[in-house]
Design a protein around this motif. Structure first.
Motif, PDB file in Angstrom:
ATOM      1  N   HIS A 165       0.816  -1.220   0.000  1.00  0.00           N
ATOM      2  CA  HIS A 165       0.000   0.000   0.000  1.00  0.00           C
ATOM      3  C   HIS A 165       0.845   1.265   0.000  1.00  0.00           C
ATOM      4  CE1 HIS A 165      -2.807   2.997   1.896  1.00  0.00           C
ATOM      5  NE2 HIS A 165      -3.468   2.617   0.825  1.00  0.00           N
ATOM      6  N   SER A 166       1.907   1.276   0.813  1.00  0.00           N
ATOM      7  CA  SER A 166       2.688   2.524   0.875  1.00  0.00           C
ATOM      8  C   SER A 166       3.565   2.707  -0.363  1.00  0.00           C
ATOM      9  CB  SER A 166       3.519   2.586   2.158  1.00  0.00           C
ATOM     10  OG  SER A 166       4.531   1.633   2.124  1.00  0.00           O
ATOM     11  N   HIS A 286      -0.596  10.158  -2.673  1.00  0.00           N
ATOM     12  CA  HIS A 286      -0.230  10.940  -1.487  1.00  0.00           C
ATOM     13  C   HIS A 286       0.670  10.174  -0.533  1.00  0.00           C
ATOM     14  CE1 HIS A 286      -3.770  12.923  -3.046  1.00  0.00           C
ATOM     15  NE2 HIS A 286      -4.408  11.769  -2.931  1.00  0.00           N
ATOM     16  N   TYR A 287       1.531  10.934   0.123  1.00  0.00           N
ATOM     17  CA  TYR A 287       2.364  10.375   1.181  1.00  0.00           C
ATOM     18  C   TYR A 287       2.284  11.241   2.423  1.00  0.00           C
ATOM     19  CZ  TYR A 287       4.955   6.856  -1.545  1.00  0.00           C
ATOM     20  OH  TYR A 287       5.323   5.751  -2.269  1.00  0.00           O
ATOM     21  N   LEU A 288       2.558  10.632   3.552  1.00  0.00           N
ATOM     22  CA  LEU A 288       2.669  11.349   4.825  1.00  0.00           C
ATOM     23  C   LEU A 288       3.747  10.625   5.616  1.00  0.00           C
ATOM     24  CD1 LEU A 288       1.652  13.277   7.096  1.00  0.00           C
ATOM     25  CD2 LEU A 288      -0.142  11.604   7.581  1.00  0.00           C
ATOM     26  N   ARG A 289       4.761  11.390   6.038  1.00  0.00           N
ATOM     27  CA  ARG A 289       5.853  10.785   6.806  1.00  0.00           C
ATOM     28  C   ARG A 289       5.860  11.324   8.219  1.00  0.00           C
ATOM     29  NH1 ARG A 289       9.680   7.586   4.811  1.00  0.00           N
ATOM     30  NH2 ARG A 289      10.214   7.932   2.619  1.00  0.00           N
ATOM     31  N   LEU A 337       3.038   6.642   5.398  1.00  0.00           N
ATOM     32  CA  LEU A 337       1.650   6.319   5.074  1.00  0.00           C
ATOM     33  C   LEU A 337       1.398   6.724   3.631  1.00  0.00           C
ATOM     34  CD1 LEU A 337       1.614   6.326   8.168  1.00  0.00           C
ATOM     35  CD2 LEU A 337      -0.575   7.523   8.101  1.00  0.00           C
ATOM     36  N   GLY A 338       0.541   5.967   2.937  1.00  0.00           N
ATOM     37  CA  GLY A 338       0.255   6.294   1.539  1.00  0.00           C
ATOM     38  C   GLY A 338      -1.235   6.361   1.280  1.00  0.00           C
ATOM     39  N   GLY A 339      -1.611   6.876   0.114  1.00  0.00           N
ATOM     40  CA  GLY A 339      -2.994   6.833  -0.363  1.00  0.00           C
ATOM     41  C   GLY A 339      -3.965   7.678   0.440  1.00  0.00           C
ATOM     42  N   ASP A 340      -5.211   7.185   0.524  1.00  0.00           N
ATOM     43  CA  ASP A 340      -6.276   7.947   1.197  1.00  0.00           C
ATOM     44  C   ASP A 340      -5.927   8.250   2.643  1.00  0.00           C
ATOM     45  OD1 ASP A 340      -7.697   7.873  -1.080  1.00  0.00           O
ATOM     46  OD2 ASP A 340      -9.231   6.455  -0.396  1.00  0.00           O
ATOM     47  N   ALA A 341      -5.320   7.285   3.337  1.00  0.00           N
ATOM     48  CA  ALA A 341      -4.981   7.500   4.754  1.00  0.00           C
ATOM     49  C   ALA A 341      -4.023   8.685   4.877  1.00  0.00           C
ATOM     50  CB  ALA A 341      -4.358   6.243   5.353  1.00  0.00           C
TER      51      ALA A 341
END
Ligand SMILES: Cc1cc2nc3c(=O)[nH]c(=O)nc-3n(C[C@H](O)[C@H](O)[C@H](O)COP(=O)(O)OP(=O)(O)OC[C@H]3O[C@@H](n4cnc5c(N)ncnc54)[C@H](O)[C@@H]3O)c2cc1C
Length: 454
Positions: A165-166, A286-289, A337-341
Motif C-alpha cells: 500500500h505505501s 499521497h504520502y505522509l511521513r 503512510l500512503g494513499g487515502d490515509a
C-alpha cells in the motif's frame, strides 16, 4: 560556433540529472541555467536532522531501487560514478492483526497468488517494462482492486495489500493491475533490491550539483512559458517581488505532473498540449511521513531489519531510520503512510499524528513510548503519481515533447513518465539529455552549412 542556451525549470533530481547528463553527451558548446523556486536543490530528496540530537532521517525519498541483479542499472551506475558509498536495505516482516500462525489453506492461497504474479512477469520482463509503449498488457486495463478481489482468503488479501500500500501511494481501485503486481514483485530480490546512500540520500543531488557547470537561479518560481516570434522559449519567473524574463534555445521542464498547471503556458497550441499532457498523467497519489526520535532502538530485539510493514492505516511502511547510518546513540522510526490515509490524516495536528503512530505499534513494542524524544512530520499530498506512465503508455518522444509542432525545443522530464521513482526520473532525464545533445548538434551543423554556402 553558436553556444546554445538551455533553461531547466526545477532543481530537483530530474533537473539536476538532465544538466549532468547533457554535460556528458553534448558535442557542441551550451550554457545551462537552472531555475529553482526554493532556496535549495534536491526537490523531494531531503535528508534532515532532529533538533534534539544530531541524528539523520530521510524526509522524502528513502530508498533506491537496484535492478543490477537483472541487467544494467543506470542509477546504480550513476551513484557509483559519483563515488557515493551505499548500504543494502532489507525487510520481510509484515505485521498484521490476528493470528501469527497461518492456516495451511492461507499459506496455499498466498503461494498461489505469488505463482500467478511471477508467471505474469519474469524478472527480465519486469526490468524491461518501462520501455515498452503502445502495446498494453490486458492487466493495464484492469484495476489492482480486481486482482486483490481474486484472493478469496481475507488474511492473505490483507497481507498483500499491507505489503504494497505505501509503495503504491494510492488505493488499489485507483491504479491498474500492472502497477500493483509490479509493486508486489519488487519485494522479491530476484526482481529488485533496495539500498541507501551512506550519509543520506541527499548526497546524490549534492554531488550532481557539485559537478554541474550551470548558473543556478534560486528563489525563481517560474510563472509563464511561451514561444517567442523567432522560435526561442521565453521563461518568466518571480524573484521576490521582481519579475524576471529569460530566453532560451531549449527548455526542459523538470517538475512533477501536479505542478504543471501552476505555470501559464503561453499560446493556444502550448496551453492545449500541456493541458492534455497533464490530464494523461493525472493520478494524484499521497504520502505522509511521521519520523520519531527515541532514546534507544527499543524494537531491535523483535525486529532487526531496515523496515517493516504494519497493517495500520490500510498498510504502511515503518523504516528503522537509525539502522541506515549506523547511529548507535538513539533510535529512529519513520512511518510512511500512503494513499487515502495519508491524504486524510495530513489534516491532523502533529501531536495527534504522533499519538496515532505510537498507538499503531504492536503490543509487544508499546513499552517504547516512554523513550519518545522528538517528532518530525512531512506532508506530501498529491506529490507522487498513482499510475505512472499513464494509460495507454505513450512513445518516449510523445512523453517528453508535449507539443512537437511549434515547440519542438520544449521538453518535459519526470518520474511520472516512467515509474514514479528516482530510477524513472533518471531514465527520463537520460532520454531528454540525449535528445537535446543530438538536436543541438544537428542545428549547429545546419547553421555551419548555411554559413559555408553563403
Ligand atoms: C514521501 C516520498 C517518498 C518517496 N520515496 C521514494 C523512494 O524511496 N525511492 C524513489 O526512487 N523515489 C521516491 N520518491 C519519489 C522521488 O522523490 C521522485 O522520483 C523525485 O523526487 C522526482 O524528481 P523531480 O525532479 O522530477 O521532482 P521534485 O523532486 O519534486 O523536484 C522538483 C523541483 O522543482 C522545484 N519547483 C517546483 N515548482 C517550480 C517552479 N514553478 N519554478 C521553478 N522550480 C519549481 C521544486 O522546488 C523542486 O526542487 C518519493 C517521493 C515522496 C514524496
Amino acid at each position: 560556433m553558436n553556444c546554445w542556451n538551455v533553461g531547466i525549470i526545477g532543481g530537483g533530481p530530474g533537473g539536476l540529472m538532465t544538466a549532468y547528463l547533457l554535460q556528458k553527451y553534448a558535442t557542441v558548446p551550451f550554457r545551462a541555467t537552472i531555475l529553482e523556486a526554493s532556496s535549495r536543490l534536491g526537490g523531494k530528496i531531503i535528508t534532515n536532522q532532529f533538533a534534539a540530537a544530531p541524528v539523520m532521517y530521510e524526509a522524502g525519498a528513502a530508498e533506491l531501487y537496484d535492478y543490477s541483479v537483472v541487467g544494467p542499472d543506470p542509477l546504480r551506475a550513476l551513484v557509483a560514478e559519483l563515488g557515493l558509498p551505499t548500504t543494502p536495505m532489507d525487510g520481510n516482516k509484515v505485521i498484521t492483526a490476528g493470528a501469527d500462525e497461518w492456516e495451511p489453506h492461507a499459506v496455499e492461497a498466498l503461494e498461489q497468488f505469488d505463482r500467478r504474479a511471477r508467471e505474469w512477469m519474469s524478472p527480465w520482463q519486469f526490468y524491461d517494462s518501462d520501455w515498452t509503449a503502445g502495446e498494453c498488457d490486458p492487466l493495464d486495463r484492469q484495476s489492482f482492486q480486481s486482482v486483490l478481489a481474486e484472493i478469496l482468503d481475507d488474511t492473505v488479501r490483507r497481507y498483500v495489500q499491507t505489503m504494497i500500500h505505501s509503495d503504491l501511494a494510492t488505493e488499489p481501485h485507483l491504479t491498474n493491475a500492472t502497477y500493483g503486481l509490479q509493486n508486489y514483485l519488487m519485494n522479491d530480490p530476484a526482481y529488485m533490491r533496495l539500498y541507501t546512500i551512506d550519509g543520506g540520500i541527499e548526497r546524490l543531488p549534492q554531488e550532481l550539483a557539485r559537478r554541474i557547470d550551470a548558473e543556478v537561479l534560486f528563489d525563481h518560481r517560474v510563472r509563464r512559458v511561451e514561444r517567442t516570434p523567432d522560435g526561442c522559449v521565453r521563461v518568466s519567473s518571480r524573484h521576490g517581488n521582481k519579475p524576471v524574463e529569460r530566453e532560451f534555445d531549449f527548455v526542459v521542464v523538470a517538475l512533477p505532473n501536479h505542478l504543471l498547471p501552476t505555470i501559464e503556458w503561453g499560446g493556444d497550441a502550448l496551453a492545449d498540449a500541456m493541458r492534455r499532457h497533464h490530464a494523461h498523467y493525472n493520478y494524484p497519489a499521497h504520502y505522509l511521513r511521521i519520523t520519531i526520535l527515541f532514546e534507544c532502538p527499543f524494537w531491535r530485539k523483535h525486529i532487526n531489519e531496515s523496515y517493516f510493514m504494519l497493517d495500520a492505516f490500510d498498510g504502511c511502511c515503518v523504516y528503522d531510520e537509525s539502522s541506515r547510518n549506523g547511529n548507535d546513540t538513539h533510535g529512529v522510526l519513520g512511518w510512511l503512510l500512503g494513499g487515502d490515509a495519508a491524504a486524510r490524516l495530513s489534516r491532523l495536528s502533529d501531536n495527534e499524528l504522533v499519538a496515532m503512530m505510537l498507538d499503531s505499534l504492536p503490543s509487544y513494542l508499546q513499552h517504547g513510548r516512554t523513550e519518545f524524544v522528538e517528532a518530525k512530520i512531512h506532508r506530501w499530498a498529491s506529490a507522487v503519481n498513482g499510475m505512472p506512465s499513464g494509460y495507454p503508455t505513450r512513445s518516449l518522444d510523445t512523453r517528453h515533447v508535449p507539443e512537437p509542432t511549434r515547440h519542438p525545443n520544449l521538453l518535459v522530464v519526470g518520474d511520472y513518465l516512467f515509474d514514479s521513482t528516482l530510477n524513472g526520473v533518471l531514465d527520463s532525464a537520460d532520454f531528454a539529455a540525449e535528445w537535446l545533445a543530438a538536436e543541438m548538434g544537428h542545428r549547429a551543423n545546419r547553421s555551419e552549412r548555411r554559413t559555408k554556402t553563403r
